[in-house]
Write a protein that holds these residues in place. Structure first.
Motif, PDB file in Angstrom:
ATOM      1  N   GLU A 156       0.656  -0.855   0.035  1.00 46.58           N
ATOM      2  CA  GLU A 156       0.016  -0.478  -0.244  1.00 46.58           C
ATOM      3  C   GLU A 156       0.671   1.347  -0.117  1.00 46.58           C
ATOM      4  OE1 GLU A 156      -2.945  -0.329   3.675  1.00 46.58           O
ATOM      5  OE2 GLU A 156      -3.383  -2.007   2.714  1.00 46.58           O
ATOM      6  N   ARG A 184       2.378   5.195  -1.212  1.00 47.10           N
ATOM      7  CA  ARG A 184       2.139   5.408  -1.868  1.00 47.10           C
ATOM      8  C   ARG A 184       3.146   6.475  -2.368  1.00 47.10           C
ATOM      9  NH1 ARG A 184      -2.838   7.531  -0.395  1.00 47.10           N
ATOM     10  NH2 ARG A 184      -2.997   6.897   1.997  1.00 47.10           N
ATOM     11  N   ASP A 206       2.209  -3.557  -4.356  1.00 45.94           N
ATOM     12  CA  ASP A 206       2.072  -3.084  -3.788  1.00 45.94           C
ATOM     13  C   ASP A 206       1.889  -1.724  -3.605  1.00 45.94           C
ATOM     14  OD1 ASP A 206       2.750  -5.327  -1.858  1.00 45.94           O
ATOM     15  OD2 ASP A 206       4.428  -5.870  -3.261  1.00 45.94           O
ATOM     16  N   GLY A 207       1.162  -1.115  -5.265  1.00 50.25           N
ATOM     17  CA  GLY A 207       1.554   0.274  -5.291  1.00 50.25           C
ATOM     18  C   GLY A 207       2.567   1.002  -5.796  1.00 50.25           C
TER      19      GLY A 207
END
Length: 124
Positions: free
Chosen positions: A64, A66, A114-115
């Motif tokens: 997750e 960014r 996983d981003g």
């Protein structure tokens, strides 16, 4: 003046096997090493003869991520951009931001599970 090159990049992922399978198919790489690592973790080194990506996980890796925190993207150069895009799609990921420069298409981007953002570029 010294000369240098990137020897490896180490990134945390939730599933190193899944990420290694993608990079092996996308780039023609192979597993150089795998085994236990720090903090009850596991690592796979996937790459070529002169460089690789170290895919690390441990029980605390949640994914997750960014964009830009702290990594913006990792870029890979390929000799067949269309074939590379098909690999990304086959792995269930979505290419975007197709860059078109003279003399034709040159790159696209995708986020992994996983981003983590990757760029795939070709100068062919």
């Amino acid at each position: 003046m010294p000369k240098g090159r990137i020897e490896h990049a180490n990134i945390s992922v939730t599933d190193p096997d899944r990420s290694a399978a993608l990079l092996a198919e996308l780039l023609g790489w192979h597993e150089r090493w795998s085994g236990p690592s720090m903090n009850d973790g596991r690592t796979i080194h996937i790459g070529g003869e002169d460089n690789y990506v170290s895919l690390y996980t441990n029980p605390g890796v949640a994914g997750e991520y960014r964009k830009g925190q702290p990594l913006n993207h990792i870029a890979f150069m390929v000799d067949d951009l269309d074939a590379a895009e098909k690999v990304v799609v086959r792995h269930g990921l979505e290419p975007f931001s197709h860059g078109k420069y003279e003399p034709g298409p040159r790159c696209f981007y995708f986020f992994d599970w996983d981003g983590i953002e990757f760029e795939v570029v070709s100068y062919e």
